[in-house]
Structures are given as structure tokens and as C-alpha cells.
Design an enzyme around this catalytic site. Sequence first.
Site, short mmCIF file in Angstrom:
data_model
loop_
_atom_site.label_atom_id
_atom_site.label_comp_id
_atom_site.label_asym_id
_atom_site.label_seq_id
_atom_site.Cartn_x
_atom_site.Cartn_y
_atom_site.Cartn_z
N LYS A 49 62.03 11.09 19.31
CA LYS A 49 62.79 11.56 20.48
C LYS A 49 63.07 13.05 20.35
O LYS A 49 62.96 13.81 21.31
CB LYS A 49 64.09 10.76 20.62
CG LYS A 49 63.85 9.37 21.18
CD LYS A 49 65.02 8.42 21.00
CE LYS A 49 64.60 7.02 21.47
NZ LYS A 49 65.55 5.97 21.12
N GLN A 93 71.39 4.80 19.37
CA GLN A 93 70.24 4.03 18.89
C GLN A 93 70.69 2.63 18.43
O GLN A 93 71.59 2.49 17.62
CB GLN A 93 69.58 4.78 17.72
CG GLN A 93 68.26 4.20 17.25
CD GLN A 93 67.17 4.28 18.31
OE1 GLN A 93 66.98 5.30 18.96
NE2 GLN A 93 66.46 3.19 18.49
N ASP A 116 69.65 5.34 28.77
CA ASP A 116 68.99 4.06 28.43
C ASP A 116 69.16 3.04 29.55
O ASP A 116 68.47 2.02 29.57
CB ASP A 116 69.61 3.48 27.14
CG ASP A 116 68.77 3.78 25.91
OD1 ASP A 116 67.54 3.96 26.07
OD2 ASP A 116 69.33 3.82 24.80
#
Length: 268
Positions: A49, A93, A116
Amino acid sequence: IISGKVVSQAKREELKNRVAQLNVQGTEVGLAVIIVGNNSASRVYVNNKKKGCEEIGVNSYEYALPEETSQSELLELIEKLNGDDKVDGILCQLPLPAHIDEQAVINSINPQKDVDAFHPFNVGHIMIGDYTFLPCTPAGVMEMLKFYNISVKGKKCVVIGRSNIVGKPMAMLLLKENGTVEICHSGTANLKAECLGADVLVAAVGKAGFVTADMVKEGAVVIDVGINRGADGRLCGDVCFDEVEKKASFITPVPGGVGPMTITMLLE
């Protein structure tokens, strides 16, 4: 072969230009990524990322917290990032260590920074087809279908898997494009027959080689979302690629299929 690498590269070029235009207007884009503990797979994702952000010109802020970080400390950090104007997107995460409630963490992220799209607010918007953010993997699948001019309109689309991250939102996005959608899972009676009827088959099970050629209709489009390690230790998907490839009209490989798209869609 539907190549995620090809689609991803084209998309990133477009994103680079968009970021450059924003910079000219005096706007910088920033993503905060939080990683708790030392899960090796999570570390690989976070590094990728970071690399993706660098490639297109987005500022990336990493917060690597020790395994023993308490839930209240993590929530405090998220609250700080929610109020930080330099941060446009916040990503925590997953999976988190067992002592932290994942849903509480997801719920604490400002929905307008929830890149997300896991917050219930954003999940609700996906449900009604009016969304700002999408979960990256299903969004990547739709981008690949578009790139290869594969229409799902009027086609029977079968999604194997009902996770909140892939299966459910995947079904909603196919539905939005006028596919006739069915979600199959571990409780489905006669799974093979359901899959055999699919014009578009999306496998998101997390079991190596789960989809075999006798489950796939001649000429079907097969999208493999799985990332597993086979008995030989090599990366493989949920689909037995070598045998299914002979029957499918289009198929995504693993690696090099859906994988590259996930981070690209996050960057978008």
C-alpha cells in the site's frame, strides 16, 4: 486471461494524473494506515500500500503499533486521525489481535475517511446502490469486467462466499449492473448444480482448488478471488486454473488476477 496487472497499470496511470491535478490546485491527498502486531501477511499488504501511494503521489502515514496495544489506545489514535485534515483516508489493517474488538474499531472510523468501506454507514450505502466508497476487492473485480467489456446484464451471476469483505458487497455490485445474482455458501444445497448454471462465477471461499471443471459451465466467466498456498507452497486461487481455463471464456489467474486490483482500487 483477465490480467489484473494490465488493468491495474492503466488505472494507476489515470490516478497519477488525477493526483497531479489535485496537487496543482493545492490539494494533497493523504492515507493513514494502522497495523497492530506483526502478522507477516499484513506487513506485506501494508508495504504494498505504501509503495502504491508513492507511485501515484499520495502521502502515506504508517502507524505500526505493538501487539499489546490496548483497544482504547487504538481508538484514541483513530479519533486523532479522524480530526486530522492531512488524512483523507484511514485504513486499519485486519485481522487485529484477539483482545481488540474489530467491529468497535471499524465503527470508530469516520465514514467519510473509511476507504475500506467497512463502516455500517458505508455498507448501508452500498446496499441501496448510492455509495462513495467500495470495498477494494469487489470494486477491482467490477473494474476488470468493465476493462474487458464483459457485461453482466441479464446474466446469472453466482458468488461463492458470503463474507462482509467480498461475498456480500460483490453480490450488490453485480446486482447494480443488472446481473441476476445468487450467493452460495457452506449451507447451500447442491452447490455444484448452482455453479453449473452460472454465466459469471465468482469464487471467494479461501480454499485452494475448491472450484473444479465439473462445476463450471462451458463459456462461463470465472473470477477467482482466493489467495491460498497450495500443498507445494505456491500461491494459488480457489479455482483449479489448469482444468477450468479450458472451459471458461474468460478467467482470472492467481497470482496476477484480482490481487493487483485490490490496492489500486484502494488508491482510487
